[in-house]
Scaffold this motif. Structure first.
Motif, PDB file in Angstrom:
ATOM      1  N   LEU A 178       0.828  -1.205   0.000  1.00  0.00           N
ATOM      2  CA  LEU A 178       0.000   0.000   0.000  1.00  0.00           C
ATOM      3  C   LEU A 178       0.865   1.258   0.000  1.00  0.00           C
ATOM      4  N   ALA A 179       1.952   1.231   0.783  1.00  0.00           N
ATOM      5  CA  ALA A 179       2.848   2.390   0.820  1.00  0.00           C
ATOM      6  C   ALA A 179       3.481   2.616  -0.544  1.00  0.00           C
ATOM      7  N   GLY A 180       3.870   1.530  -1.218  1.00  0.00           N
ATOM      8  CA  GLY A 180       4.446   1.657  -2.549  1.00  0.00           C
ATOM      9  C   GLY A 180       3.461   2.227  -3.551  1.00  0.00           C
ATOM     10  N   VAL A 181       2.213   1.761  -3.475  1.00  0.00           N
ATOM     11  CA  VAL A 181       1.167   2.299  -4.359  1.00  0.00           C
ATOM     12  C   VAL A 181       0.955   3.784  -4.092  1.00  0.00           C
ATOM     13  N   ALA A 182       0.948   4.161  -2.810  1.00  0.00           N
ATOM     14  CA  ALA A 182       0.754   5.569  -2.459  1.00  0.00           C
ATOM     15  C   ALA A 182       1.893   6.432  -2.993  1.00  0.00           C
ATOM     16  N   GLU A 183       3.130   5.922  -2.914  1.00  0.00           N
ATOM     17  CA  GLU A 183       4.273   6.663  -3.439  1.00  0.00           C
ATOM     18  C   GLU A 183       4.118   6.898  -4.943  1.00  0.00           C
ATOM     19  N   VAL A 184       3.694   5.846  -5.661  1.00  0.00           N
ATOM     20  CA  VAL A 184       3.492   5.981  -7.106  1.00  0.00           C
ATOM     21  C   VAL A 184       2.392   6.990  -7.406  1.00  0.00           C
ATOM     22  N   LEU A 185       1.274   6.897  -6.667  1.00  0.00           N
ATOM     23  CA  LEU A 185       0.182   7.841  -6.881  1.00  0.00           C
ATOM     24  C   LEU A 185       0.615   9.275  -6.598  1.00  0.00           C
ATOM     25  N   MET A 186       1.487   9.449  -5.612  1.00  0.00           N
ATOM     26  CA  MET A 186       1.966  10.792  -5.305  1.00  0.00           C
ATOM     27  C   MET A 186       2.849  11.326  -6.426  1.00  0.00           C
ATOM     28  N   GLU A 187       3.654  10.454  -7.025  1.00  0.00           N
ATOM     29  CA  GLU A 187       4.465  10.866  -8.167  1.00  0.00           C
ATOM     30  C   GLU A 187       3.571  11.251  -9.342  1.00  0.00           C
ATOM     31  N   VAL A 188       2.540  10.439  -9.581  1.00  0.00           N
ATOM     32  CA  VAL A 188       1.593  10.760 -10.653  1.00  0.00           C
ATOM     33  C   VAL A 188       0.897  12.092 -10.373  1.00  0.00           C
ATOM     34  N   LEU A 189       0.556  12.312  -9.096  1.00  0.00           N
ATOM     35  CA  LEU A 189      -0.062  13.573  -8.700  1.00  0.00           C
ATOM     36  C   LEU A 189       0.859  14.743  -9.035  1.00  0.00           C
ATOM     37  N   GLY A 190       2.169  14.551  -8.815  1.00  0.00           N
ATOM     38  CA  GLY A 190       3.121  15.613  -9.120  1.00  0.00           C
ATOM     39  C   GLY A 190       3.174  15.937 -10.596  1.00  0.00           C
ATOM     40  N   LEU A 191       3.007  14.912 -11.433  1.00  0.00           N
ATOM     41  CA  LEU A 191       3.004  15.151 -12.873  1.00  0.00           C
ATOM     42  C   LEU A 191       1.714  15.807 -13.336  1.00  0.00           C
ATOM     43  N   ALA A 192       0.598  15.360 -12.778  1.00  0.00           N
ATOM     44  CA  ALA A 192      -0.708  15.873 -13.226  1.00  0.00           C
ATOM     45  C   ALA A 192      -1.053  17.220 -12.607  1.00  0.00           C
ATOM     46  N   SER A 193      -0.651  17.439 -11.351  1.00  0.00           N
ATOM     47  CA  SER A 193      -0.999  18.683 -10.658  1.00  0.00           C
ATOM     48  C   SER A 193       0.097  19.029  -9.659  1.00  0.00           C
ATOM     49  N   PRO A 194       1.123  19.772 -10.098  1.00  0.00           N
ATOM     50  CA  PRO A 194       2.208  20.138  -9.173  1.00  0.00           C
ATOM     51  C   PRO A 194       1.714  20.830  -7.905  1.00  0.00           C
ATOM     52  N   LEU A 195       0.646  21.617  -8.015  1.00  0.00           N
ATOM     53  CA  LEU A 195       0.129  22.300  -6.830  1.00  0.00           C
ATOM     54  C   LEU A 195      -0.458  21.308  -5.834  1.00  0.00           C
ATOM     55  N   ALA A 196      -1.201  20.322  -6.332  1.00  0.00           N
ATOM     56  CA  ALA A 196      -1.766  19.306  -5.444  1.00  0.00           C
ATOM     57  C   ALA A 196      -0.644  18.495  -4.801  1.00  0.00           C
ATOM     58  N   HIS A 197       0.394  18.199  -5.561  1.00  0.00           N
ATOM     59  CA  HIS A 197       1.543  17.470  -5.022  1.00  0.00           C
ATOM     60  C   HIS A 197       2.224  18.278  -3.918  1.00  0.00           C
ATOM     61  N   ARG A 198       2.313  19.568  -4.146  1.00  0.00           N
ATOM     62  CA  ARG A 198       2.922  20.437  -3.142  1.00  0.00           C
ATOM     63  C   ARG A 198       2.119  20.410  -1.845  1.00  0.00           C
ATOM     64  N   ARG A 199       0.803  20.423  -1.958  1.00  0.00           N
ATOM     65  CA  ARG A 199      -0.065  20.369  -0.779  1.00  0.00           C
ATOM     66  C   ARG A 199       0.099  19.032  -0.048  1.00  0.00           C
ATOM     67  N   ALA A 200       0.174  17.936  -0.817  1.00  0.00           N
ATOM     68  CA  ALA A 200       0.344  16.620  -0.204  1.00  0.00           C
ATOM     69  C   ALA A 200       1.703  16.525   0.489  1.00  0.00           C
ATOM     70  N   THR A 201       2.726  17.139  -0.088  1.00  0.00           N
ATOM     71  CA  THR A 201       4.052  17.137   0.524  1.00  0.00           C
ATOM     72  C   THR A 201       4.016  17.870   1.867  1.00  0.00           C
ATOM     73  N   ARG A 202       3.322  18.994   1.912  1.00  0.00           N
ATOM     74  CA  ARG A 202       3.179  19.720   3.179  1.00  0.00           C
ATOM     75  C   ARG A 202       2.513  18.826   4.231  1.00  0.00           C
ATOM     76  N   ALA A 203       1.424  18.165   3.827  1.00  0.00           N
ATOM     77  CA  ALA A 203       0.701  17.302   4.768  1.00  0.00           C
ATOM     78  C   ALA A 203       1.606  16.180   5.271  1.00  0.00           C
ATOM     79  N   ARG A 204       2.375  15.612   4.381  1.00  0.00           N
ATOM     80  CA  ARG A 204       3.257  14.510   4.757  1.00  0.00           C
ATOM     81  C   ARG A 204       4.328  14.984   5.738  1.00  0.00           C
ATOM     82  N   GLN A 205       4.925  16.135   5.459  1.00  0.00           N
ATOM     83  CA  GLN A 205       5.967  16.659   6.340  1.00  0.00           C
ATOM     84  C   GLN A 205       5.413  16.962   7.733  1.00  0.00           C
TER      85      GLN A 205
END
Length: 396
Positions: free
Chosen positions: A154-181
């Motif tokens: 599940l963690a591996g799938v989430a990592e891949v989805l987060m990478e895809v999120l970064g490609l599709a929506s850098p702003l959404a990826h940035r928000r997810a990175t903040r939440a993760r940190q």
């Protein structure tokens, strides 16, 4: 982690697992201890109450009981009642009965309520006892191994989805990175570092933003006013995420966390108190970031988190302390795209020569982001050099 095969055949593996024997007759416990000496780590108790105390102490000491074997007919708390409580407290622990006598109702209760692995009768042959305990430990290790594999998957799938999120929506990826940190930092302060749900929920928290047009997210980041329709789109992203994640087995709980996250601080007081500390930590971080993204002053956000009644004071303070990770720190450098590496933070928005935003300021470079920048630099062109921050502790 020891594999079930090593646990079955390797003496070292067997000795790495604890077995708890419960019987109200000390002479029987003494005989069992002699039989099992040198083969298992053995704990004994003369009552169900004492057994529960030992079980709890071993859990706290991070040396959990792998197998519990209990007599059935004991005063105060019989074996069926004791093992049912063991099942509630430590569901992974494998449960057995070793009894000289047992009436049918109590036997049925033990099998149904405690989900017994085996029901053994006294007297028992020493070889049969050892073989049974070996099988019980193998079952315990199998459960742990399967859980670890599932969590890693599940963690591996989430990592891949987060990478895809970064490609599709850098702003959404940035928000997810903040939440993760923030969640990682706050979770460690609260002693939740071992809860696999926390990083997973953080990484997936903004997946619903894929349904929000990029210009709408940009307006939020820039502190501009949204139209009513735009705000409705934005406020609906948790529901979109819930609908997507509910389809994935074992992620139903995390889907509910994400679907219930606050996106408007005005809704903070309407939720019930959070009893699960991990869920409370996630919800408090989400609420804090809702204010952060909309430019609400930190003091106002802090006051609302403390006053809403949903979160324990320790959770609120941990989240507020964790907010310090939102502004990355490092050694400033100005570099060409070819010198950007994973781990760096961008200290400016990065644009193509045509003016398209590729990366937002404060976003951390990942391997995927670096490759994307290099591809754009080789095709349509990127405005260079780029201001970055190199983390103070880095091997770059």
């Amino acid at each position: 982690m020891l594999s079930p095969v090593r646990t079955w055949f390797g003496r070292a593996g067997l000795l790495a697992r604890r077995v708890l024997l419960v019987d109200d007759e000390p002479r029987i416990l003494d005989a069992l201890r002699r039989t099992l000496h040198g083969k298992f780590l053995v704990e004994t108790a003369t009552s169900g109450r004492e057994g529960l105390k030992i079980l709890a102490e071993c859990e706290v000491a991070s040396s959990p009981i792998a197998v519990v074997m209990s007599d059935m007919m004991m005063p105060g708390m019989n074996g069926a009642e004791f093992l049912a409580l063991v099942h509630e407290i430590a569901p992974d622990t494998v449960r057995l009965v070793l009894s000289g006598q047992a009436d049918l109702p109590s036997t049925i209760a033990a099998i149904n309520d405690a989900e017994l692995f085996r029901f053994l009768t006294k007297p028992i042959d020493a070889d049969v006892l050892v073989t049974t305990l070996q099988a019980a430990i193998a079952q315990y290790d199998l459960v742990l191994t399967e859980r670890e594999l599932l969590q890693q998957t599940l963690a591996g799938v989430a990592e891949v989805l987060m990478e895809v999120l970064g490609l599709a929506s850098p702003l959404a990826h940035r928000r997810a990175t903040r939440a993760r940190q923030m969640l990682t930092t706050a979770g460690e302060q609260l002693g939740l570092g071992g809860d696999w749900r926390i990083p997973l929920a953080a990484m997936l928290s903004q997946i619903g933003c894929l349904a929000v047009p990029a210009p709408v997210l940009a307006k939020i980041e820039e502190g501009r006013m949204l139209t009513g329709q735009e705000r409705a789109m934005y406020l609906g992203h948790p529901d979109v995420a819930r609908g997507l994640l509910q389809r994935i087995p074992r992620l139903e709980g995390i889907a509910e966390w994400i679907g219930a996250q606050v996106t408007d601080l005005r809704d903070l007081a309407s939720g019930p108190p959070e009893e699960d500390t991990s869920q409370a930590c996630f919800a408090a971080v989400a609420a804090f970031l809702a204010g952060y993204h909309e430019g609400i002053p930190l003091e106002e956000t802090s006051d609302q988190l403390r006053a809403c009644g949903r979160f324990d004071a320790a959770v609120v303070e941990a989240v507020l302390r964790a907010s310090g990770v939102l502004e990355p720190r490092g050694i400033p450098k100005v570099v060409p795209v070819s010198d950007i590496h994973a781990g760096m933070y961008f200290d400016q928005d990065v644009f193509t020569l045509e003016g398209t935003v590729l990366v937002r300021r404060h976003e951390q470079a990942t391997e995927t982001v670096v490759q994307r920048l290099r591809n754009f630099a080789a095709s349509v062109g990127v405005r260079e050099p780029v201001q970055v921050l190199v983390p103070l502790v880095s091997h770059l």
